[in-house]
Motif scaffolding. Structure first.
Motif, PDB file in Angstrom:
ATOM      1  N   ARG A  46       9.102 -18.119  23.401  1.00 13.51           N
ATOM      2  CA  ARG A  46       9.544 -17.838  24.768  1.00 13.51           C
ATOM      3  C   ARG A  46       9.184 -16.411  25.172  1.00 13.51           C
ATOM      4  O   ARG A  46       8.719 -16.164  26.286  1.00 13.51           O
ATOM      5  CB  ARG A  46      11.053 -18.044  24.884  1.00 13.51           C
TER       6      ARG A  46
ATOM      7  N   ASP B 117      13.520 -13.838  26.575  1.00 14.38           N
ATOM      8  CA  ASP B 117      12.588 -13.919  27.707  1.00 14.38           C
ATOM      9  C   ASP B 117      12.289 -12.537  28.271  1.00 14.38           C
ATOM     10  O   ASP B 117      11.181 -12.253  28.716  1.00 14.38           O
ATOM     11  CB  ASP B 117      13.179 -14.794  28.818  1.00 14.38           C
TER      12      ASP B 117
ATOM     13  N   GLU C  98       2.882 -13.254  28.729  1.00 19.36           N
ATOM     14  CA  GLU C  98       1.638 -13.788  29.268  1.00 19.36           C
ATOM     15  C   GLU C  98       1.725 -14.088  30.757  1.00 19.36           C
ATOM     16  O   GLU C  98       0.698 -14.146  31.434  1.00 19.36           O
ATOM     17  CB  GLU C  98       1.259 -15.072  28.524  1.00 19.36           C
ATOM     18  N   ARG C  99       2.938 -14.253  31.277  1.00 20.64           N
ATOM     19  CA  ARG C  99       3.097 -14.720  32.647  1.00 20.64           C
ATOM     20  C   ARG C  99       3.675 -13.691  33.612  1.00 20.64           C
ATOM     21  O   ARG C  99       3.683 -13.914  34.818  1.00 20.64           O
ATOM     22  CB  ARG C  99       3.997 -15.971  32.658  1.00 20.64           C
ATOM     23  N   PHE C 100       4.190 -12.573  33.109  1.00 18.93           N
ATOM     24  CA  PHE C 100       4.787 -11.563  33.974  1.00 18.93           C
ATOM     25  C   PHE C 100       4.232 -10.182  33.614  1.00 18.93           C
ATOM     26  O   PHE C 100       4.049  -9.872  32.442  1.00 18.93           O
ATOM     27  CB  PHE C 100       6.309 -11.548  33.851  1.00 18.93           C
ATOM     28  N   HIS C 101       3.996  -9.382  34.644  1.00 13.81           N
ATOM     29  CA  HIS C 101       3.486  -8.026  34.442  1.00 13.81           C
ATOM     30  C   HIS C 101       4.199  -7.092  35.409  1.00 13.81           C
ATOM     31  O   HIS C 101       4.387  -7.426  36.583  1.00 13.81           O
ATOM     32  CB  HIS C 101       1.973  -7.989  34.698  1.00 13.81           C
TER      33      HIS C 101
ATOM     34  N   THR D 173       6.786 -14.513  23.962  1.00 12.02           N
ATOM     35  CA  THR D 173       5.334 -14.429  24.115  1.00 12.02           C
ATOM     36  C   THR D 173       4.899 -15.009  25.453  1.00 12.02           C
ATOM     37  O   THR D 173       4.050 -14.439  26.146  1.00 12.02           O
ATOM     38  CB  THR D 173       4.636 -15.175  22.966  1.00 12.02           C
ATOM     39  N   ARG D 174       5.493 -16.135  25.828  1.00  8.06           N
ATOM     40  CA  ARG D 174       5.130 -16.761  27.091  1.00  8.06           C
ATOM     41  C   ARG D 174       5.492 -15.861  28.272  1.00  8.06           C
ATOM     42  O   ARG D 174       4.755 -15.777  29.258  1.00  8.06           O
ATOM     43  CB  ARG D 174       5.840 -18.113  27.216  1.00  8.06           C
ATOM     44  N   THR D 175       6.619 -15.175  28.179  1.00  4.82           N
ATOM     45  CA  THR D 175       7.002 -14.246  29.242  1.00  4.82           C
ATOM     46  C   THR D 175       5.975 -13.135  29.389  1.00  4.82           C
ATOM     47  O   THR D 175       5.578 -12.773  30.501  1.00  4.82           O
ATOM     48  CB  THR D 175       8.387 -13.627  28.942  1.00  4.82           C
TER      49      THR D 175
END
Length: 342
Positions: free
Chosen positions: A116, A78, A122-125, A118-120
């Protein structure tokens, strides 16, 4: 638990090369006897680990041996996409390298962990620059980073806070990114400032006007810790920055705003010195300020929610500034609108 520990031993040996049994025991928080048993288990499993005898002995893997196990857990996967810090990496000239490394790491993950990670991403910067600011331009950052990495001495022209430009010959020990600003931690080269009584110093990279990497390498102090140095230096910097201890009365509204407007270091001082609230909720406390004049301007932001009690020069400065503001807005003042006539 034991399988995880064996994997940690293997990855530590692969990463660091030579490790003593005591070092492994300290890092894994187990006994040296447990480390001996773990090494025997790895050898029995076909891992080519061998011991070196003597005072400088320890364990290492056979040259050329590499395991393809990355050992990433779900939580570590993650965090994979947060670790690259693409903005700072690009400033260091490593943007493409970090992107390539992430791709290789992603390719080595199991499908569910890859999804997982990749999803992180996309959702956190991560944005390391403070509000109402932009990253400071540092044209010599990449060169400074290269000198730090390769242990090369550098010569710089540095613009000091007062504006004067001074030459420096430095042994660059590390770089720190703080709120969008890069700082170089370096030690003056031998003979530059009092021979061997050299002291590590901090230089703002954006103030470097010229930088030349010299051909000579320097011997890095093995006891130096960049993280420890920065913790001590930054705390001392904040503490020494605020040299005017102002005694003030704060309304409940002003007291609630201290942390947000003045930061945690000064909030701590206020909390340690504040009195019990009076009948109207006002407290008396010490609020450290940088200078008399700038401190007066800081306090005027609170308007009538702050009263300066001491020092008397600061109280007089705040009062004089407040009277000057009142004169500007008084009827007939410099900017008063002309009375309208019939």
């Amino acid at each position: 638990m034991r399988a995880s520990r064996l994997l940690s031993v293997l990855l530590t040996l692969q990463t660091r090369g030579h490790v003593t049994a005591q070092e492994l025991a300290d890092e894994l928080e187990v006994s040296v006897r447990t480390v001996y048993r773990d090494i025997e288990s790895l050898s029995a499993a076909g891992i080519p680990v061998y011991a070196e005898r003597g005072p400088a002995g320890g364990y290492r893997l056979l040259d050329g041996f590499r395991t393809k196990i990355n050992g990433l857990t779900a939580d570590e996967a993650d965090s994979l996409m947060l670790a690259g810090l693409p903005g700072p990496a690009a400033e260091l000239g490593l943007g493409a390298v970090v992107a390539s490394a992430q791709l290789k790491l992603m390719a080595g993950l199991a499908p569910e962990l890859r999804e997982r990670a990749t999803r992180t991403g996309e959702r956190f910067h991560l944005d390391t620059v403070g509000w109402y600011a932009e990253a400071e331009k540092s044209p010599y950052l990449a060169e400074a980073a290269n000198a730090v990495w390769h242990g090369r001495r550098i010569r710089i022209s540095y613009r000091r806070w007062g504006g004067a430009v001074a030459p420096r010959v430095l042994d660059p020990y590390g770089l720190v990114l703080k709120a969008g600003v890069w700082y170089l931690v370096a030690r003056p080269a031998e003979g530059e400032e009092g021979g061997r009584s050299r002291k590590d110093r901090t230089y703002r990279v954006g103030r470097i006007l010229e930088l030349t990497t010299l051909g000579e390498e320097f011997e890095r102090d093995p006891g130096f810790s960049l993280a420890d140095y920065w913790t001590v230096w930054s705390e001392d910097f904040e503490r020494n920055l605020y040299q005017v201890p102002a005694v003030v009365r704060l309304s409940p509204r002003a007291r609630a705003a201290v942390a947000g407007l003045f930061g945690p270091q000064r909030e701590r001082v206020v909390a340690e010195t504040e009195s019990a609230p009076d009948a109207e909720g006002w407290v008396k406390a010490v609020l450290p300020l940088e200078t008399m004049r700038f401190g007066a301007l800081e306090l005027l932001r609170f308007g009538s929610d702050v009263e300066v009690l001491a020092p008397p020069e600061l109280r007089a400065d705040v009062e004089a500034t407040a009277r000057a503001v009142m004169a500007v807005y008084a009827p007939g003042g410099p900017g008063s609108p002309e009375p309208s006539g019939d």
